[in-house]
Write a protein that holds these residues in place. Sequence first.
Motif, PDB file in Angstrom:
ATOM      1  N   ALA A 153       0.819  -1.220   0.000  1.00  0.00           N
ATOM      2  CA  ALA A 153       0.000   0.000   0.000  1.00  0.00           C
ATOM      3  C   ALA A 153       0.849   1.265   0.000  1.00  0.00           C
ATOM      4  CB  ALA A 153      -0.926  -0.005   1.214  1.00  0.00           C
ATOM      5  N   ALA A 154       1.985   1.244   0.700  1.00  0.00           N
ATOM      6  CA  ALA A 154       2.731   2.487   0.910  1.00  0.00           C
ATOM      7  C   ALA A 154       4.072   2.558   0.199  1.00  0.00           C
ATOM      8  CB  ALA A 154       2.960   2.689   2.413  1.00  0.00           C
ATOM      9  N   ASP A 155       4.686   1.409  -0.116  1.00  0.00           N
ATOM     10  CA  ASP A 155       6.079   1.434  -0.563  1.00  0.00           C
ATOM     11  C   ASP A 155       6.349   0.780  -1.913  1.00  0.00           C
ATOM     12  OD1 ASP A 155       7.216   2.648   1.864  1.00  0.00           O
ATOM     13  OD2 ASP A 155       6.639   0.780   2.824  1.00  0.00           O
ATOM     14  N   ASN A 156       5.508  -0.125  -2.363  1.00  0.00           N
ATOM     15  CA  ASN A 156       5.855  -0.906  -3.558  1.00  0.00           C
ATOM     16  C   ASN A 156       5.901  -0.077  -4.829  1.00  0.00           C
ATOM     17  OD1 ASN A 156       4.373  -2.651  -5.992  1.00  0.00           O
ATOM     18  ND2 ASN A 156       6.135  -3.656  -5.046  1.00  0.00           N
ATOM     19  N   ARG A 157       4.963   0.855  -4.995  1.00  0.00           N
ATOM     20  CA  ARG A 157       4.946   1.765  -6.141  1.00  0.00           C
ATOM     21  C   ARG A 157       4.984   1.001  -7.477  1.00  0.00           C
ATOM     22  NH1 ARG A 157       6.871   6.980  -5.163  1.00  0.00           N
ATOM     23  NH2 ARG A 157       8.478   6.899  -6.771  1.00  0.00           N
ATOM     24  N   HIS A 158       4.239  -0.111  -7.516  1.00  0.00           N
ATOM     25  CA  HIS A 158       4.057  -0.901  -8.740  1.00  0.00           C
ATOM     26  C   HIS A 158       5.340  -1.590  -9.212  1.00  0.00           C
ATOM     27  CE1 HIS A 158       0.039   0.824  -9.150  1.00  0.00           C
ATOM     28  NE2 HIS A 158       0.584   2.010  -8.950  1.00  0.00           N
ATOM     29  N   ARG A 159       6.313  -1.763  -8.332  1.00  0.00           N
ATOM     30  CA  ARG A 159       7.561  -2.407  -8.709  1.00  0.00           C
ATOM     31  C   ARG A 159       7.428  -3.925  -8.680  1.00  0.00           C
ATOM     32  NH1 ARG A 159      12.266   0.668  -8.167  1.00  0.00           N
ATOM     33  NH2 ARG A 159      13.400  -0.992  -7.101  1.00  0.00           N
ATOM     34  N   GLY A 160       8.353  -4.607  -9.355  1.00  0.00           N
ATOM     35  CA  GLY A 160       8.428  -6.056  -9.269  1.00  0.00           C
ATOM     36  C   GLY A 160       8.954  -6.476  -7.906  1.00  0.00           C
ATOM     37  N   ILE A 161       8.851  -7.778  -7.598  1.00  0.00           N
ATOM     38  CA  ILE A 161       9.201  -8.258  -6.257  1.00  0.00           C
ATOM     39  C   ILE A 161       9.983  -9.561  -6.338  1.00  0.00           C
ATOM     40  CG2 ILE A 161       8.305  -9.058  -4.033  1.00  0.00           C
ATOM     41  CD1 ILE A 161       5.818  -7.387  -4.529  1.00  0.00           C
ATOM     42  N   VAL A 162      11.046  -9.632  -5.560  1.00  0.00           N
ATOM     43  CA  VAL A 162      11.671 -10.901  -5.187  1.00  0.00           C
ATOM     44  C   VAL A 162      11.208 -11.188  -3.769  1.00  0.00           C
ATOM     45  CG1 VAL A 162      13.832 -12.010  -4.516  1.00  0.00           C
ATOM     46  CG2 VAL A 162      13.689 -10.807  -6.690  1.00  0.00           C
ATOM     47  N   LEU A 163      10.647 -12.355  -3.543  1.00  0.00           N
ATOM     48  CA  LEU A 163      10.231 -12.764  -2.205  1.00  0.00           C
ATOM     49  C   LEU A 163      11.312 -13.683  -1.650  1.00  0.00           C
ATOM     50  CD1 LEU A 163       8.073 -12.875   0.040  1.00  0.00           C
ATOM     51  CD2 LEU A 163       7.052 -14.808  -1.186  1.00  0.00           C
ATOM     52  N   ALA A 164      11.796 -13.392  -0.446  1.00  0.00           N
ATOM     53  CA  ALA A 164      12.857 -14.207   0.147  1.00  0.00           C
ATOM     54  C   ALA A 164      12.567 -14.453   1.613  1.00  0.00           C
ATOM     55  CB  ALA A 164      14.215 -13.514  -0.003  1.00  0.00           C
ATOM     56  N   GLY A 165      12.854 -15.658   2.059  1.00  0.00           N
ATOM     57  CA  GLY A 165      12.703 -16.002   3.465  1.00  0.00           C
ATOM     58  C   GLY A 165      13.744 -17.030   3.858  1.00  0.00           C
ATOM     59  N   VAL A 166      14.318 -16.877   5.045  1.00  0.00           N
ATOM     60  CA  VAL A 166      15.340 -17.789   5.549  1.00  0.00           C
ATOM     61  C   VAL A 166      14.838 -18.418   6.837  1.00  0.00           C
ATOM     62  CG1 VAL A 166      17.703 -17.971   6.432  1.00  0.00           C
ATOM     63  CG2 VAL A 166      17.203 -16.451   4.504  1.00  0.00           C
ATOM     64  N   GLY A 167      15.052 -19.725   6.989  1.00  0.00           N
ATOM     65  CA  GLY A 167      14.642 -20.409   8.200  1.00  0.00           C
ATOM     66  C   GLY A 167      13.150 -20.268   8.429  1.00  0.00           C
ATOM     67  N   GLN A 168      12.776 -19.831   9.633  1.00  0.00           N
ATOM     68  CA  GLN A 168      11.360 -19.629   9.936  1.00  0.00           C
ATOM     69  C   GLN A 168      10.728 -18.654   8.948  1.00  0.00           C
ATOM     70  OE1 GLN A 168       8.798 -17.718  13.579  1.00  0.00           O
ATOM     71  NE2 GLN A 168      10.394 -19.164  14.189  1.00  0.00           N
ATOM     72  N   GLY A 169      11.492 -17.657   8.509  1.00  0.00           N
ATOM     73  CA  GLY A 169      10.988 -16.727   7.507  1.00  0.00           C
ATOM     74  C   GLY A 169      10.642 -17.405   6.203  1.00  0.00           C
ATOM     75  N   GLY A 170      11.327 -18.504   5.875  1.00  0.00           N
ATOM     76  CA  GLY A 170      11.005 -19.255   4.665  1.00  0.00           C
ATOM     77  C   GLY A 170       9.638 -19.902   4.729  1.00  0.00           C
ATOM     78  N   LEU A 171       9.234 -20.319   5.929  1.00  0.00           N
ATOM     79  CA  LEU A 171       7.887 -20.875   6.087  1.00  0.00           C
ATOM     80  C   LEU A 171       6.831 -19.835   5.734  1.00  0.00           C
ATOM     81  CD1 LEU A 171       8.016 -22.882   9.445  1.00  0.00           C
ATOM     82  CD2 LEU A 171       7.724 -23.818   7.155  1.00  0.00           C
ATOM     83  N   TYR A 172       7.023 -18.618   6.225  1.00  0.00           N
ATOM     84  CA  TYR A 172       6.040 -17.571   5.972  1.00  0.00           C
ATOM     85  C   TYR A 172       6.088 -17.117   4.511  1.00  0.00           C
ATOM     86  CZ  TYR A 172       6.418 -17.747  11.020  1.00  0.00           C
ATOM     87  OH  TYR A 172       6.466 -18.192  12.313  1.00  0.00           O
TER      88      TYR A 172
END
Length: 404
Positions: free
Chosen positions: A166-185
């Motif tokens: 809502a506030a920061d993406n500004r229609h940009r592309g995204i790489v989603l990354a998560g490590v360990g517990q963050g990878g589950l989410y």
Amino acid sequence: MLKSPEIRRIALIGGVVLLGAAMLGAVFFKDALFRMSITPQGRFAQEAAPPRPDYARPESWALRPAQPPPGGWETPWGIDTFFIPPASAYSNAGWNVAIDDADALERLKQRILPNHAGPFLQAGPVYAPLYRQASLHSEINVGGEGDGAFALAYDDVLRAFDQYMAADNRHRGIVLAGVGQGGLYAQRLLADRFQVEPLKSRLAAAYIIDAATPADFPGKAVSQPLCAQYEQIHCIVAWKTILAGDDASRFRDQSPVWTADWKIGASKGKQLACVNPLRWTLDDELSARVDHRGAARAKGADDLEPSIIEKAVTARCKDGVLEVERPSAPELQADNGAGAQYKTPELNLFYADIVPNLTGRMTAATAWLDNIDNARKPAEPLPPAVAFEDAPIYRPDGQPEPVQ
């Protein structure tokens, strides 16, 4: 009757056996003590959790750019990384840990983020939310009362992502990354936010590192496939590392994974996905040391270009886990304190391997997005409306009509 040499040999063997048993007992005892030290007091209760983070406030973020990057209406199309950190709290403070827990925050910002978010920071803007991470006890004892702790932590991550959009993406592309517990989410966020347009097309790739990812996860929960080629986009990179000589069965059988109803269960009996970060393929071929671009052990939050140790390990995917040669370099020796096998490593064996692969996928995704046949460029936002205190009406003689 036994002769003296035979007696000495039997005594020596007996001594070695006793010493081995004592050492093994000490390991198990140390492990049991560590597990006790991280066991929360009492049962999980959501109302007893730490306060909810407010992601409109900068202090709820571990990383975010100081200035907003160009919007997606610019050329080339920009790409952010939304990075979900691993667990950094190793205490029994509760089933979920407050985002301002001093020890966890210090460990995260000074040792874990520089090593694990560092490669992504080298490629572009990174947004990494702080969240009420589930206790390490929840990760070890999966499928039990810790389910509520995982659900609460994921709710934070989802709210953080929605605030970012809502506030920061500004229609940009995204790489989603998560490590360990963050990878589950990251896995669940893929299913909840990246299966419809426009985010489905704007996902350059997802990196799920050191979190168990079932091999059938992409086909059942999300439409993105596993990445099978070096610069493939709109796909998922996943691996879970084990050092040669460690007990692989614990990683294969006891790692937390999502079940069909989005509960946390154990990975036992599941085939896990593995993309080799030295080859970036799905095969089980052994990668030689010459294929290893380099590992790093960043020394602090300001160590943005850590020393790279090249050709330090071999690696191959074996039965769903990434089996890595135990490195000999002193800088790459993992800490061997109590519970070390459960903690996030404060080094990154594939730091220099991730950077070019990540930037390559970003470049390919940018070219794909900039192709008008693949993605329509968003319009630049209109400037803010100008408000007038009075709106005078002019008469034919050029004099303003008095406002009544």
